[in-house]
Design a protein around this motif. Structure first.
Motif, mmCIF file in Angstrom:
data_model
loop_
_atom_site.group_PDB
_atom_site.id
_atom_site.type_symbol
_atom_site.label_atom_id
_atom_site.label_comp_id
_atom_site.label_asym_id
_atom_site.label_seq_id
_atom_site.Cartn_x
_atom_site.Cartn_y
_atom_site.Cartn_z
ATOM 1 N N LEU A 28 44.580 37.242 43.412
ATOM 2 C CA LEU A 28 44.538 36.852 44.821
ATOM 3 C C LEU A 28 45.438 35.644 45.084
ATOM 4 N N LEU A 29 45.445 34.683 44.147
ATOM 5 C CA LEU A 29 46.325 33.518 44.291
ATOM 6 C C LEU A 29 47.794 33.935 44.275
ATOM 7 N N LEU A 30 48.135 34.881 43.390
ATOM 8 C CA LEU A 30 49.509 35.368 43.318
ATOM 9 C C LEU A 30 49.914 36.022 44.636
ATOM 10 N N THR A 31 49.027 36.849 45.187
ATOM 11 C CA THR A 31 49.318 37.522 46.457
ATOM 12 C C THR A 31 49.485 36.503 47.573
ATOM 13 N N ALA A 32 48.558 35.542 47.643
ATOM 14 C CA ALA A 32 48.635 34.512 48.690
ATOM 15 C C ALA A 32 49.904 33.679 48.545
ATOM 16 N N THR A 47 56.048 29.015 39.873
ATOM 17 C CA THR A 47 54.650 29.281 40.215
ATOM 18 C C THR A 47 54.319 30.757 40.072
ATOM 19 N N PHE A 48 55.251 31.627 40.430
ATOM 20 C CA PHE A 48 55.054 33.065 40.245
ATOM 21 C C PHE A 48 54.806 33.389 38.776
ATOM 22 N N LEU A 49 55.663 32.864 37.903
ATOM 23 C CA LEU A 49 55.517 33.120 36.476
ATOM 24 C C LEU A 49 54.228 32.520 35.931
ATOM 25 N N LEU A 50 53.848 31.353 36.445
ATOM 26 C CA LEU A 50 52.625 30.694 35.992
ATOM 27 C C LEU A 50 51.396 31.529 36.340
ATOM 28 N N LEU A 51 51.344 32.082 37.534
ATOM 29 C CA LEU A 51 50.190 32.899 37.941
ATOM 30 C C LEU A 51 50.133 34.199 37.145
ATOM 31 N N SER A 185 54.291 44.908 52.469
ATOM 32 C CA SER A 185 53.881 46.096 51.713
ATOM 33 C C SER A 185 54.147 45.903 50.230
ATOM 34 N N SER A 186 55.322 45.375 49.890
ATOM 35 C CA SER A 186 55.655 45.169 48.479
ATOM 36 C C SER A 186 54.714 44.162 47.840
ATOM 37 N N VAL A 187 54.354 43.099 48.581
ATOM 38 C CA VAL A 187 53.440 42.092 48.033
ATOM 39 C C VAL A 187 52.064 42.676 47.783
#
Length: 589
Positions: A28-32, A47-51, A185-187
């Motif tokens: 959920l954090l990654l999506t947000a 941050t993307f890689l960290l999540l 949509s992709s997210v």
């Protein structure tokens, strides 16, 4: 595999939330985060890689809990706590890693490469966790993960294509939707739906619930190899891998006394060949036909043969041109593969040692001061400093005196090491090289070298003045009330200069735009004694070296006025890389 039906979606979702609560939180954090930053899915951003790391390690901690601590509920939260602490510590590392690099953070930099190695260790841990001291074989867990990944990818891509077609058809038939539906949509599909779908296919290998009989059937179904995959491995992939192995072995035997140890053309192929070979060997573990049995007997021997000679060749290359992280990883992977291969042969096709060796090799490659990046940077820095000391150029660690008399061979040595350090954004590790001379080191060292813009492993060697600036609005609202003409222009190395006759103030004017080393907009008319030059060159200078930027219209609007003539530009896109330049902009007159 579990079947997915509409009536089971809610119960499946509940099971996933209760089984992988921390993993769902990270998802959920990654999506947000993706929605908040509006970054494209798959962008290599810290941050993307960290999540993603948080998702993998939290799921792995749940598998460790199910394997060892199923009856000790408090251990579950202790494991989750350790994952959170690790993620926070790694977040601190990434945030402080800018001091390690001389430019913006990217995939092929010191923190980026370390993160990829950490991903490798995390994935192996995830696959290995259910197999530790259990009846579940490593090849079974690998097969489950392998099938799950491709099934999840298939479902997600098909769903994404369906959404694209639906929205596109709606816009074609009715009206354009103002929201960026493609991005959202992709997210939601790849950051939210796909990871949760992946988790639904991971069985609880050690269920202690009363319905454990059904769970056992689920595990048996999960580790069962589909006929399609069975035939694909047996009659397509194994023969292809056998042919490739034969070609490589023959090449090595023919060139043992020749170019094999000097040209070393196999080095770039070794990792992909060996990794794909091990994957195929693991997948073939449960196949018992003649083709697979022969492959399991012969391939490990051939792989050890290839790896030993390639490691010798790589070692000789290291003596010649120094250590790089790529060669370090090749040697580590080669040693690990040889150990695992020998174990596999003498233990009659047992794979238990393979994940242990892979994890140990990955951790060694990550742990300073013996990790791949620290050793590589120190080695290449040492090669440069040795040459500088040889010519008495290194006054102290922070000062160098130029010397044009450095021999060609020593110049090439310096250039090779500088090329490597520039690729991994580590030129700031050379204390004596001022930032303004990054990528122009020949001016500082006193000799001119032939620059190779394509450095090691084919990565483009970017210039220090690089800029990639874009307008953060797709359709900006441009105020044109004060202007009579507007042009949408694209100029640069691949475009001709712009020249146009226009009417301004009821009179014909000729407008010329030049974009090369300068940025001049020239205006001429019969009543003007000489052409007016509106100089926007300062715009280029201001953006040079600032990296990637996405700015609002106000920050990309520039106006110049001479007499009663006003010229304005609004930049939509600006790319500067070395001598290459391109600009897309609105010109208002």
């Amino acid at each position: 595999m579990k079947r997915i039906s509409s009536e089971k979606i809610v119960s499946e979702l509940k099971q996933i939330i209760f089984r992988f609560p921390l993993t769902v939180v990270f998802i959920l954090l990654l999506t947000a985060w993706q929605i908040y930053t509006k970054e494209s899915v798959g962008t290599f951003e810290p941050t993307f890689l960290l999540l993603i790391i948080g998702i993998i390690f939290s799921a792995t901690s749940q598998l460790f809990y199910e394997r060892f601590f199923k009856q000790r509920v408090q251990m579950r939260w202790i494991l989750y706590g350790l994952v959170i602490i690790f993620v926070l510590l790694y977040r601190f590392y990434l945030s402080s890693s800018h001091s390690l690099i001389d430019d913006s953070w990217n995939f092929y930099s010191i923190p980026g490469i370390r993160t990829m190695i950490l991903y490798f260790v995390a994935v192996i841990l995830f696959i290995w966790a259910p197999t530790i001291k259990s009846k579940i074989k490593f090849s079974d867990s690998f097969l489950v993960t392998f099938k799950t990944y491709f099934i999840t990818s298939f479902f997600s891509i098909i769903l994404f294509l369906g959404v694209i077609f639906t929205f596109s058809l709606f816009e074609f038939l009715f009206f354009t939707i103002k929201m960026d539906w493609f991005f959202y949509s992709s997210v939601f599909i790849f950051c939210l739906f796909a990871p949760i779908l992946f988790l639904t296919f991971i069985p609880d290998y050690f269920s202690i619930e009363p319905e454990s009989i059904n769970e056992e059937r689920t595990v048996e179904q999960s580790v069962h190899m589909p006929k399609f995959l069975h035939h694909l491995i047996s009659y397509i992939l194994i023969p292809v891998m056998a042919i490739l192995t034969g070609i490589i072995v023959v090449y090595i035997l023919i060139n043992l006394r020749g170019k094999f140890f000097t040209e070393n053309i196999l080095e770039g192929l070794l990792l992909s060949y060996a990794i794909n070979g091990w994957i195929l060997l693991i997948l073939a573990d449960s196949i018992e036909n003649k083709m697979a049995l022969w492959f399991k007997k012969i391939f490990p021997i051939a792989l050890i043969f290839v790896l030993i000679f390639q490691m010798i060749s790589t070692f000789l290359q290291i003596r010649e041109v120094g250590v790089t992280h790529g060669r370090y990883i090749i040697l580590m992977f080669g040693v690990g593969s040889v150990i695992s291969g020998v174990w596999y042969i003498f233990k009659k096709n047992h794979l238990q040692l393979l994940p242990i060796v892979a994890i140990i090799a990955g951790l060694i490659s990550l742990t300073p001061p013996i990790d791949a990046l620290t050793i590589s940077v120190n080695q290449q820095r040492g090669r440069i400093n040795d040459v500088l000391n040889k010519y008495d150029m290194l006054i102290d660690s922070n000062h160098v005196t130029p010397n044009p008399d450095v021999s060609i061979n020593d110049q090439e040595t310096i250039q090779e090491s500088l090329n490597y350090l520039s690729e991994i954004r580590a030129l700031n590790q050379l204390e004596w090289l001022p930032e303004k001379y990054y990528y122009r080191e020949d001016e500082y060292l006193g000799f001119v070298t032939e620059h190779n813009s394509w450095g090691q492993d084919g990565n483009y060697r970017e210039e220090i003045n690089q800029a990639n600036v874009s307008l953060d609005e797709e359709h900006p609202n441009i105020p044109i009330s004060e202007f009579e003409q507007i042009f949408d222009l694209s100029l640069g190395d691949n475009f001709d200069d712009f020249s146009e006759s226009v009417d301004l103030k009821g009179e014909a004017h000729v407008i010329n735009v030049q974009l090369d080393e300068e940025f001049i907009i020239e205006m001429d008319a019969d009543r003007l004694e000489e052409p007016l030059e509106f100089d926007f060159s300062y715009v280029l200078e201001d953006f040079k070296g600032r990296g990637s930027l996405s700015l609002p219209r106000e920050k990309l609007t520039f106006t110049e006025e001479i007499d009663d003539y006003q010229v304005q530009i609004i930049i939509r896109y600006l790319n500067i890389s070395g001598n290459y330049m391109q600009m897309d902009f609105y010109l208002l007159l």
